[in-house]
Design a protein around this motif. Structure first.
Motif, PDB file in Angstrom:
ATOM      1  N   SER A 303      10.380   1.267   0.926  1.00 14.85           N
ATOM      2  CA  SER A 303       9.521   1.764   1.998  1.00 14.85           C
ATOM      3  C   SER A 303       9.821   1.068   3.320  1.00 14.85           C
ATOM      4  CB  SER A 303       8.046   1.581   1.629  1.00 14.85           C
ATOM      5  OG  SER A 303       7.754   0.224   1.372  1.00 14.85           O
ATOM      6  N   PHE A 304      10.646   0.013   3.268  1.00 12.95           N
ATOM      7  CA  PHE A 304      11.081  -0.702   4.483  1.00 12.95           C
ATOM      8  C   PHE A 304      12.600  -0.539   4.609  1.00 12.95           C
ATOM      9  CE2 PHE A 304       7.256  -2.806   2.985  1.00 12.95           C
ATOM     10  CZ  PHE A 304       6.520  -3.000   4.143  1.00 12.95           C
ATOM     11  N   GLU A 305      13.045   0.689   4.664  1.00 13.93           N
ATOM     12  CA  GLU A 305      14.472   0.990   4.552  1.00 13.93           C
ATOM     13  C   GLU A 305      15.333   0.202   5.525  1.00 13.93           C
ATOM     14  OE1 GLU A 305      17.474   4.870   4.750  1.00 13.93           O
ATOM     15  OE2 GLU A 305      15.296   5.124   4.958  1.00 13.93           O
ATOM     16  N   ASP A 306      14.898   0.059   6.772  1.00 12.00           N
ATOM     17  CA  ASP A 306      15.733  -0.561   7.797  1.00 12.00           C
ATOM     18  C   ASP A 306      15.694  -2.086   7.775  1.00 12.00           C
ATOM     19  OD1 ASP A 306      16.501   1.937   8.726  1.00 12.00           O
ATOM     20  OD2 ASP A 306      14.847   2.045  10.167  1.00 12.00           O
ATOM     21  N   MET A 401       6.526  -7.200   4.331  1.00  9.57           N
ATOM     22  CA  MET A 401       7.381  -7.135   3.137  1.00  9.57           C
ATOM     23  C   MET A 401       6.973  -8.188   2.110  1.00  9.57           C
ATOM     24  SD  MET A 401      11.186  -6.093   4.586  1.00  9.57           S
ATOM     25  CE  MET A 401      11.347  -7.452   5.763  1.00  9.57           C
ATOM     26  N   LEU A 402       6.592  -9.362   2.574  1.00 11.59           N
ATOM     27  CA  LEU A 402       6.117 -10.383   1.638  1.00 11.59           C
ATOM     28  C   LEU A 402       4.849  -9.928   0.925  1.00 11.59           C
ATOM     29  CD1 LEU A 402       6.748 -13.660   3.672  1.00 11.59           C
ATOM     30  CD2 LEU A 402       7.976 -12.890   1.637  1.00 11.59           C
ATOM     31  N   GLU A 403       3.966  -9.282   1.655  1.00  6.28           N
ATOM     32  CA  GLU A 403       2.742  -8.771   1.021  1.00  6.28           C
ATOM     33  C   GLU A 403       3.070  -7.734  -0.047  1.00  6.28           C
ATOM     34  OE1 GLU A 403      -0.381  -9.828   1.296  1.00  6.28           O
ATOM     35  OE2 GLU A 403       0.391 -11.415   2.619  1.00  6.28           O
ATOM     36  N   GLU A 404       4.046  -6.876   0.233  1.00  4.00           N
ATOM     37  CA  GLU A 404       4.462  -5.884  -0.766  1.00  4.00           C
ATOM     38  C   GLU A 404       5.056  -6.564  -1.994  1.00  4.00           C
ATOM     39  OE1 GLU A 404       5.349  -2.733  -3.038  1.00  4.00           O
ATOM     40  OE2 GLU A 404       4.028  -2.759  -1.272  1.00  4.00           O
ATOM     41  N   LEU A 405       5.839  -7.611  -1.790  1.00  7.23           N
ATOM     42  CA  LEU A 405       6.449  -8.316  -2.913  1.00  7.23           C
ATOM     43  C   LEU A 405       5.420  -9.129  -3.698  1.00  7.23           C
ATOM     44  CD1 LEU A 405       9.841  -9.425  -1.325  1.00  7.23           C
ATOM     45  CD2 LEU A 405       9.445  -7.570  -2.963  1.00  7.23           C
ATOM     46  N   ILE A 406       4.330  -9.519  -3.056  1.00  5.98           N
ATOM     47  CA  ILE A 406       3.224 -10.159  -3.780  1.00  5.98           C
ATOM     48  C   ILE A 406       2.651  -9.170  -4.799  1.00  5.98           C
ATOM     49  CG2 ILE A 406       0.848 -10.994  -3.555  1.00  5.98           C
ATOM     50  CD1 ILE A 406       1.696 -12.325  -0.922  1.00  5.98           C
ATOM     51  N   ASN A 407       2.540  -7.914  -4.404  1.00  6.58           N
ATOM     52  CA  ASN A 407       2.034  -6.882  -5.315  1.00  6.58           C
ATOM     53  C   ASN A 407       2.968  -6.651  -6.505  1.00  6.58           C
ATOM     54  OD1 ASN A 407      -0.169  -6.429  -3.602  1.00  6.58           O
ATOM     55  ND2 ASN A 407       0.920  -4.851  -2.436  1.00  6.58           N
ATOM     56  N   GLN A 408       4.234  -7.039  -6.350  1.00  3.89           N
ATOM     57  CA  GLN A 408       5.230  -6.841  -7.411  1.00  3.89           C
ATOM     58  C   GLN A 408       5.491  -8.115  -8.207  1.00  3.89           C
ATOM     59  OE1 GLN A 408       8.816  -4.831  -5.960  1.00  3.89           O
ATOM     60  NE2 GLN A 408       7.642  -3.798  -4.345  1.00  3.89           N
ATOM     61  N   ASP A 409       4.704  -9.163  -7.969  1.00  2.79           N
ATOM     62  CA  ASP A 409       4.872 -10.453  -8.653  1.00  2.79           C
ATOM     63  C   ASP A 409       6.256 -11.057  -8.424  1.00  2.79           C
ATOM     64  OD1 ASP A 409       2.290 -10.499  -9.668  1.00  2.79           O
ATOM     65  OD2 ASP A 409       2.853  -9.491 -11.530  1.00  2.79           O
ATOM     66  N   VAL A 410       6.798 -10.829  -7.250  1.00  4.39           N
ATOM     67  CA  VAL A 410       8.050 -11.443  -6.835  1.00  4.39           C
ATOM     68  C   VAL A 410       7.764 -12.609  -5.893  1.00  4.39           C
ATOM     69  CG1 VAL A 410      10.191 -11.080  -5.515  1.00  4.39           C
ATOM     70  CG2 VAL A 410       9.400  -9.347  -7.138  1.00  4.39           C
TER      71      VAL A 410
END
Length: 554
Positions: A303-306, A401-410
């Motif tokens: 969702s953050f292609e660029d 992007m960090l917030e999105e990766l928090i949702n993915q347990d990364v």
């Protein structure tokens, strides 16, 4: 002389008069067969087309293509097989190769690399567990191979070392492009000349097994076309160059004490040639050697292609952040990041992943200004990418992007180091102790444990803090089949490594160039692909035609 057909494959699929069974090492018996052991009578493979050649090469990557061209130019009838639809293999995914001398170096006023000194350093680094004769031949031939490639359609440029730690030997020649597809084009040019000389290239035609006689000599190859037609190719010499087994991640993990390493190589590199050689009785060597080459932050940021690359790649290349293992203990000098192999080896030594730790202030500064504003004082380069971790440009969307990766347990977040450890599954006491020591050393301007440069010792002051998961990847494996100094595959008998008649191996399938790790030489594996291919091609021609080729004649 009776024949037996040794076939190693996952599925032997043939539609004409064929019984299909998914056995490892199935044995084909079109007529009366004599073979060692007790083969399964139901495992049969019947050839429906027949071809002949002096030399058959399995795999059209750097090693296989070089072997095929060398053999054809020496007058041999050559058939080149590849399971993919185009040539190049893993070699085409690389940035360039090592060459000890070239016309390009002369144009820059550079002297040839001192390969006598390099040989001594190489063998010392490998604690003399490498095959000294193989190393010597590789380095000696590397004085001519860059020019050999240039003469056959490759476009290369001589550049200074891309990785900052590789400055002792200046032999790096970069592909003059920024795309693997363009490098594939170089291979196509070279193989067009090969076909003009009578060579045949059969794409999407994987080898399925070696044809052997009752005495253990290799007599050819069984292959399968895209339409399912099986081909029996009789040959005087066979060269295996199938690119290793990087895509078989379970197999890779077995050789790394169970550590999982994601494949960054070709999905088609599943060890076909290595298995064939082992089935034929070949000795093993170098199965545990890997080109552990890149680290990355996992997670889906489509969702953050660029800007996804700033999180998935750049965050893994920050020497200014402390690295800790799954327990919360710092384990390395983070300036290792200036050498991809050293970095990835250090990560693998800790297990499946590590964490890089950032404060909110660091994240905000990266997003607004770039890495230099946080304290990073030297750029990290990687192949065609001049700046992996942008120094003076904003890391756009980093917080999001960090917030999105928090949702993915990364990625994990905490207001204190103890809370961060709890959320990430680390030991709170160990992480708190680690960070207390790191911050104290940063303020004192000296890394008292691992000696990182003081400029990169940046204290993590107020929270919240982030733990970003970083995983290792593997570009290719670097061995599996034991060969001698002439690239002949040898039998599995340590009392006498006698060659298996008519069988050769090159490139990533051939073990012996290393001990337990990749050499600290930029372009070393790529150089080995081309040079070992040339050496194997020459040996195969000498065997098939009784014609000696002096590759070292200037």
């Amino acid at each position: 002389m009776k024949r037996s057909y040794w076939v190693r494959s996952l599925l032997c699929t043939v539609l004409v008069l064929v019984s299909v069974f998914s056995l490892i090492g199935c044995t084909a018996k079109p007529e009366e067969v004599s073979s060692p052991g007790e083969p399964d009578e139901s495992s049969e493979l019947v050839a429906t087309e027949k071809m002949t050649a002096d030399v058959v090469v399995i795999g059209a990557g750097g090693a296989g293509s070089s072997a095929a061209v060398t053999a054809a130019e020496a007058g041999a009838e050559v058939i080149l097989l590849d399971k993919n639809a185009q040539p190049g293999g893993t070699t085409a995914m690389g940035g360039g190769l090592f060459g000890a001398d070239s016309a390009l170096m002369k144009e820059r006023g550079e002297k040839p690399v001192d390969t006598d000194a390099l040989f001594q350093d190489w063998m010392k680094e490998m604690v003399w567990k490498a095959d000294a004769n193989l190393v010597r031949k590789y380095l000696d031939l590397s004085h001519t191979t860059v020019d050999w490639l240039l003469d056959r359609g490759f476009d290369l440029e001589k550049v200074d070392p891309v990785q900052q730690t590789h400055t002792t030997y200046h032999g790096y020649h970069k592909y003059n492009n920024n795309s693997p597809s363009e490098t594939v084009g170089y291979f196509k040019k070279m193989l067009a000349g090969f076909e003009e000389q009578g060579g045949q290239v059969l794409y999407e035609t994987p080898a399925k097994g070696l044809i052997m006689d009752s005495e253990g000599a290799v007599l050819g190859v069984l292959a399968e076309k895209k339409d399912g037609t099986t081909i029996e190719i009789s040959a005087k010499s066979v060269i295996i160059a199938t690119g290793g087994f990087v895509a078989d991640e379970a197999w890779v993990a077995e050789t790394l004490d169970g550590v999982f390493v994601a494949s960054a190589g070709l999905l088609s590199n599943t060890g076909d040639g290595i298995k064939m050689a082992w089935d034929a009785g070949a000795a093993k060597r170098g199965e545990d050697v890997h080109l552990l080459h890149v680290t990355k932050v996992p997670g889906d940021l489509s969702s953050f292609e660029d800007t996804a690359w700033l999180a998935n790649t750049s965050l893994a290349y920050l020497p200014i952040t402390p690295w800790v293992n799954a327990s919360g203990v710092r384990f390395a000098n983070e300036d290792l990041i200036y050498d991809r192999a050293l970095t990835t080896n250090a990560v693998v030594a800790q297990g499946n992943f590590i964490y890089t730790i950032l404060s909110q202030a660091m994240v905000d500064t990266l997003e607004e200004k770039g890495a230099a504003a946080v304290g990073m004082n030297e750029n990290v380069a990687m192949g065609p990418i001049a700046e992996v971790a942008p120094m003076n440009s904003p890391w756009t969307n980093l917080n999001a992007m960090l917030e999105e990766l928090i949702n993915q347990d990364v990625v994990f977040k905490g207001d204190s180091f103890e809370e961060l450890a709890e959320n990430a599954g680390m030991d709170p006491g160990k992480l708190a102790s680690t960070m207390a020591k790191y911050n104290a050393d940063a303020k004192a301007g000296k890394d008292a444990i691992f000696g990182k440069r003081k400029e990169h010792m940046v204290a993590l002051e107020e929270g919240p803090y982030y733990a970003v998961k970083v995983i290792p990847t593997n570009l290719c494996t670097l061995g599996g089949i034991r060969v001698n100094e002439d690239l002949q595959v040898v039998k599995n008998d340590p009392n006498n490594y006698e060659p298996i008649p008519n069988l050769y191996a090159a490139g990533a399938d051939a073990g012996g160039l290393y001990s337990s790790h990749y050499v600290l030489l930029e372009g070393g594996a790529q150089g080995w692909a081309y040079n070992s291919g040339r050496l194997a091609g020459a040996s195969a021609v000498a065997n098939a035609l009784g014609k000696e080729i002096d590759l070292f004649e200037k």
